[in-house]
Scaffold this motif. Sequence first.
Motif, PDB file in Angstrom:
ATOM      1  N   UNK A 164       0.835  -1.195   0.000  1.00  0.00           N
ATOM      2  CA  UNK A 164       0.000   0.000   0.000  1.00  0.00           C
ATOM      3  C   UNK A 164       0.872   1.248   0.000  1.00  0.00           C
ATOM      4  N   UNK A 165       1.838   1.310   0.921  1.00  0.00           N
ATOM      5  CA  UNK A 165       2.684   2.497   1.043  1.00  0.00           C
ATOM      6  C   UNK A 165       3.566   2.720  -0.178  1.00  0.00           C
ATOM      7  N   UNK A 166       4.093   1.620  -0.738  1.00  0.00           N
ATOM      8  CA  UNK A 166       5.096   1.758  -1.789  1.00  0.00           C
ATOM      9  C   UNK A 166       4.591   1.628  -3.209  1.00  0.00           C
ATOM     10  N   UNK A 167       3.371   1.122  -3.381  1.00  0.00           N
ATOM     11  CA  UNK A 167       2.867   0.900  -4.740  1.00  0.00           C
ATOM     12  C   UNK A 167       1.505   1.574  -4.952  1.00  0.00           C
ATOM     13  N   UNK A 168       0.524   1.182  -4.168  1.00  0.00           N
ATOM     14  CA  UNK A 168      -0.850   1.573  -4.493  1.00  0.00           C
ATOM     15  C   UNK A 168      -1.179   3.002  -4.074  1.00  0.00           C
ATOM     16  N   UNK A 197       3.352  12.811  -1.908  1.00  0.00           N
ATOM     17  CA  UNK A 197       3.048  11.652  -1.072  1.00  0.00           C
ATOM     18  C   UNK A 197       4.324  11.000  -0.558  1.00  0.00           C
ATOM     19  N   UNK A 198       5.323  10.825  -1.424  1.00  0.00           N
ATOM     20  CA  UNK A 198       6.569  10.186  -0.988  1.00  0.00           C
ATOM     21  C   UNK A 198       7.246  11.003   0.103  1.00  0.00           C
ATOM     22  N   UNK A 199       7.116  12.319   0.030  1.00  0.00           N
ATOM     23  CA  UNK A 199       7.692  13.164   1.079  1.00  0.00           C
ATOM     24  C   UNK A 199       7.024  12.897   2.413  1.00  0.00           C
ATOM     25  N   UNK A 200       5.689  12.814   2.422  1.00  0.00           N
ATOM     26  CA  UNK A 200       4.982  12.543   3.676  1.00  0.00           C
ATOM     27  C   UNK A 200       5.310  11.146   4.193  1.00  0.00           C
ATOM     28  N   UNK A 201       5.430  10.181   3.274  1.00  0.00           N
ATOM     29  CA  UNK A 201       5.768   8.817   3.673  1.00  0.00           C
ATOM     30  C   UNK A 201       7.180   8.737   4.250  1.00  0.00           C
ATOM     31  N   UNK A 202       8.107   9.478   3.650  1.00  0.00           N
ATOM     32  CA  UNK A 202       9.478   9.502   4.148  1.00  0.00           C
ATOM     33  C   UNK A 202       9.555  10.177   5.509  1.00  0.00           C
ATOM     34  N   UNK A 203       8.792  11.243   5.696  1.00  0.00           N
ATOM     35  CA  UNK A 203       8.701  11.895   7.005  1.00  0.00           C
ATOM     36  C   UNK A 203       8.224  10.904   8.064  1.00  0.00           C
ATOM     37  N   UNK A 204       7.198  10.144   7.734  1.00  0.00           N
ATOM     38  CA  UNK A 204       6.660   9.184   8.695  1.00  0.00           C
ATOM     39  C   UNK A 204       7.677   8.103   9.023  1.00  0.00           C
ATOM     40  N   UNK A 205       8.385   7.609   8.010  1.00  0.00           N
ATOM     41  CA  UNK A 205       9.343   6.526   8.245  1.00  0.00           C
ATOM     42  C   UNK A 205      10.569   6.994   9.026  1.00  0.00           C
ATOM     43  N   UNK A 206      10.913   8.275   8.925  1.00  0.00           N
ATOM     44  CA  UNK A 206      12.096   8.787   9.621  1.00  0.00           C
ATOM     45  C   UNK A 206      11.775   9.423  10.974  1.00  0.00           C
ATOM     46  N   UNK A 221       4.046  14.919  10.407  1.00  0.00           N
ATOM     47  CA  UNK A 221       4.332  14.073   9.258  1.00  0.00           C
ATOM     48  C   UNK A 221       3.565  12.761   9.308  1.00  0.00           C
ATOM     49  N   UNK A 222       3.474  12.168  10.511  1.00  0.00           N
ATOM     50  CA  UNK A 222       2.762  10.899  10.649  1.00  0.00           C
ATOM     51  C   UNK A 222       1.277  11.073  10.369  1.00  0.00           C
ATOM     52  N   UNK A 223       0.687  12.152  10.886  1.00  0.00           N
ATOM     53  CA  UNK A 223      -0.741  12.383  10.658  1.00  0.00           C
ATOM     54  C   UNK A 223      -1.035  12.642   9.184  1.00  0.00           C
ATOM     55  N   UNK A 227      -3.354  10.423   6.612  1.00  0.00           N
ATOM     56  CA  UNK A 227      -4.431  11.029   5.826  1.00  0.00           C
ATOM     57  C   UNK A 227      -4.291  10.696   4.341  1.00  0.00           C
ATOM     58  N   UNK A 228      -3.077  10.821   3.806  1.00  0.00           N
ATOM     59  CA  UNK A 228      -2.868  10.593   2.371  1.00  0.00           C
ATOM     60  C   UNK A 228      -2.949   9.117   1.996  1.00  0.00           C
ATOM     61  N   UNK A 229      -2.777   8.224   2.978  1.00  0.00           N
ATOM     62  CA  UNK A 229      -2.841   6.796   2.708  1.00  0.00           C
ATOM     63  C   UNK A 229      -4.232   6.226   2.966  1.00  0.00           C
ATOM     64  N   UNK A 230      -5.093   6.995   3.624  1.00  0.00           N
ATOM     65  CA  UNK A 230      -6.391   6.485   4.075  1.00  0.00           C
ATOM     66  C   UNK A 230      -7.225   5.944   2.918  1.00  0.00           C
TER      67      UNK A 230
END
Length: 339
Positions: A164-168, A197-206, A221-223, A227-230
């Motif tokens: 989900x995070x990396x593809x869809x 989206x990748x920026x927000x995902x990278x923020x969450x992972x770091x 960043x996590x919130x 939201x963007x993955x919901x």
Amino acid sequence: MNSGAMGSLLILGAALLDQLIGDPSRMLHPVVVMGWWIRQLRCRVEQWAGEHPIKLRFGGGLITLILVPGSALAGWCVERLLWLPSPWQWLGIAVVTLSLASALAARSLTDSVLAVLNALPPSADGNLEPARQKLGWIVGRDVQNLDQAGLLRAAAETASENAVDGVFAPLFWMGIGALLWMGMPSGPGPLALAWAFKASSTLDSMLGYRTGRLRWLGTAGARLDDLLTWLPCRLVMLTLPLVCPPWTRWAQRVLLAERDGAADPSPNAGRSEAIYAHCIGIQLGGENRYGERRVLKPVLGAGQPTANVHLVRCVLNASGRLETLWLSTFVISQLVITL
């Protein structure tokens, strides 16, 4: 060719390119650049905020406001290459396609999970260290004390959650960008939204951890990532059963995944894993360790077989079929809209 059709073809080309070459190690990846900026901004914020929770929350919000719109702006600037005069337009198409492919991780996720499976010993008493090392590259949990069953469960869980995070989710935002181009060709398109989206995902992972200063610094960043993955996560829940027969169990699988996944503190991670658990027929969840911290995750698909090599491969294969379904839907929808 209109901008909307151009967007769909670019997305299709990017997905094919991602499957062919993955993430070339010799190329500078946009996520690496995002990570560098996050580290620099974090250092500045922590020097200013110290241990003050309110300042750390404000600083985390500022990092998010700088990085996510900044990444979208960078993507929009690259998209401008598409409007170069002929014959240079082909160079623009190539650069944008390659940039879009950098936002997808289907090939790299598959290769990473298969590397864990291939490193498992042929016998039950064999050396697990090579598999633990390869798994440690792609998961955040402590892998040093995992037995073979734990390694296989972790591989299945990261294959399902990161699909989900990396593809869809990136594909979803690329599709939204292609739709935006139909009404505003000069506006932000697939790459701008994918890099945001990748920026927000990278923020969450770091930064998205509940330890130390990150409890406050990583909140924004996590919130935003949640939201963007919901919506992409829910679309995966609705569409994955379509590529995992029997289709007569579609409603049952979706409802069971929602029930199991809702018990997870994350609004998306538990549901991502739960729909794979019920579509593939595999039990996921249980105890994870993160250093000295013990976390009990909800059991997903209780009573089904535990992870084995075949079932982990089934998770990867299901993601491949679902990506094909999504891409086909993009192309057909674009044809219907433009007719």
